[in-house]
Design a protein around this motif. Structure first.
Motif, short mmCIF file in Angstrom:
data_model
loop_
_atom_site.label_atom_id
_atom_site.label_comp_id
_atom_site.label_asym_id
_atom_site.label_seq_id
_atom_site.Cartn_x
_atom_site.Cartn_y
_atom_site.Cartn_z
N UNK A 1 0.82 -1.20 0.00
CA UNK A 1 0.00 0.00 0.00
C UNK A 1 0.86 1.26 0.00
N UNK A 2 2.10 1.17 0.44
CA UNK A 2 2.97 2.35 0.44
C UNK A 2 3.17 2.86 -0.98
N UNK A 3 3.46 1.95 -1.91
CA UNK A 3 3.66 2.34 -3.31
C UNK A 3 2.41 3.03 -3.86
N UNK A 4 1.25 2.48 -3.60
CA UNK A 4 0.01 3.08 -4.08
C UNK A 4 -0.21 4.44 -3.42
N UNK A 5 0.17 4.58 -2.16
CA UNK A 5 0.05 5.85 -1.46
C UNK A 5 0.92 6.93 -2.06
N UNK A 6 2.15 6.57 -2.41
CA UNK A 6 3.05 7.53 -3.06
C UNK A 6 2.50 7.91 -4.43
N UNK A 7 2.02 6.94 -5.19
CA UNK A 7 1.44 7.24 -6.51
C UNK A 7 0.25 8.18 -6.37
N UNK A 8 -0.61 7.94 -5.38
CA UNK A 8 -1.76 8.82 -5.15
C UNK A 8 -1.29 10.22 -4.77
N UNK A 9 -0.30 10.32 -3.90
CA UNK A 9 0.21 11.63 -3.46
C UNK A 9 0.81 12.41 -4.63
N UNK A 10 1.49 11.74 -5.52
CA UNK A 10 2.07 12.41 -6.68
C UNK A 10 0.99 13.02 -7.58
N UNK A 27 10.29 1.04 9.55
CA UNK A 27 10.88 1.83 8.46
C UNK A 27 9.80 2.44 7.56
N UNK A 28 8.74 1.71 7.35
CA UNK A 28 7.64 2.21 6.53
C UNK A 28 6.92 3.35 7.25
N UNK A 29 6.70 3.18 8.55
CA UNK A 29 6.02 4.22 9.32
C UNK A 29 6.81 5.53 9.33
N UNK A 30 8.13 5.45 9.27
CA UNK A 30 8.96 6.66 9.26
C UNK A 30 8.68 7.52 8.03
N UNK A 31 8.34 6.89 6.92
CA UNK A 31 8.15 7.63 5.68
C UNK A 31 6.68 7.65 5.23
N UNK A 32 5.78 7.17 6.08
CA UNK A 32 4.35 7.17 5.78
C UNK A 32 3.90 8.62 5.63
N UNK A 33 3.25 8.93 4.54
CA UNK A 33 2.87 10.30 4.22
C UNK A 33 1.56 10.71 4.90
N UNK A 34 1.39 12.01 5.16
CA UNK A 34 0.14 12.48 5.76
C UNK A 34 -1.09 12.18 4.89
N UNK A 35 -0.90 12.02 3.59
CA UNK A 35 -2.02 11.73 2.69
C UNK A 35 -2.40 10.25 2.68
N UNK A 36 -1.70 9.45 3.47
CA UNK A 36 -1.97 8.01 3.53
C UNK A 36 -2.55 7.68 4.91
N UNK A 37 -3.78 7.13 4.91
CA UNK A 37 -4.46 6.83 6.17
C UNK A 37 -4.64 5.32 6.31
N UNK A 38 -4.23 4.79 7.46
CA UNK A 38 -4.42 3.38 7.76
C UNK A 38 -5.58 3.25 8.74
N UNK A 39 -6.50 2.33 8.45
CA UNK A 39 -7.65 2.05 9.32
C UNK A 39 -7.55 0.62 9.81
N UNK A 40 -7.37 0.43 11.09
CA UNK A 40 -7.37 -0.92 11.65
C UNK A 40 -8.82 -1.33 11.85
N UNK A 41 -9.23 -2.31 11.07
CA UNK A 41 -10.64 -2.71 11.10
C UNK A 41 -10.78 -4.15 10.64
#
Length: 124
Positions: A1-10, A27-41
């Motif tokens: 989902x990180x790759x898709x999040x970066x593509x969406x942000x671009x 390591x992923x959380x360090x670079x997780x963008x504000x435009x990427x939201x994770x929902x634990x559900x």
């Protein structure tokens, strides 16, 4: 989902992703963008919650990798996805995923809601 999040942000968009557990590495959380939201559900049984409903209603693309794929797409995603939205399903073929589903079952479930299949896997 990180790759898709970066593509969406671009493209100026956002990414909403949900899972029953948060498996993102430190390591992923360090670079997780504000435009990427994770929902634990826990969305088993083709149910959703308010955050997932809002994410689908605002989406232009939804990727589903869900144990109850057909039911979740039919009952949760399809009624909420905006017109001209794109629904992508991981492991939907009769030979892959838990509870393989025939293409005809997908057509019967989604065609009445205005969806049509426009891509076929090379193995079809």
């Amino acid at each position: 989902s990180f790759y898709l999040g970066v593509a969406a942000a671009l493209r100026g968009g956002t990414l909403d992703t949900s899972d029953v557990v948060d498996a993102r590495a430190a390591d992923v959380l360090k670079v997780w963008l504000p435009s990427m939201r994770f929902h634990k559900a826990d969305l088993a049984g083709a149910v959703a919650n308010d955050a997932v409903d809002a994410a689908i209603r605002a989406a232009s693309v939804v990727l589903v990798d869900h144990v109850d794929r057909l039911e979740f797409c039919r009952d949760v995603v399809a009624p909420r996805l905006p017109r001209r939205g794109l629904l992508l399903v991981h492991d939907f073929t009769p030979h892959a995923g838990p509870g393989p589903t025939l293409h005809q079952a997908w057509a019967e479930a989604l065609a009445p809601q205005g969806f049509s299949r426009f891509y076929r896997d090379y193995g079809d």
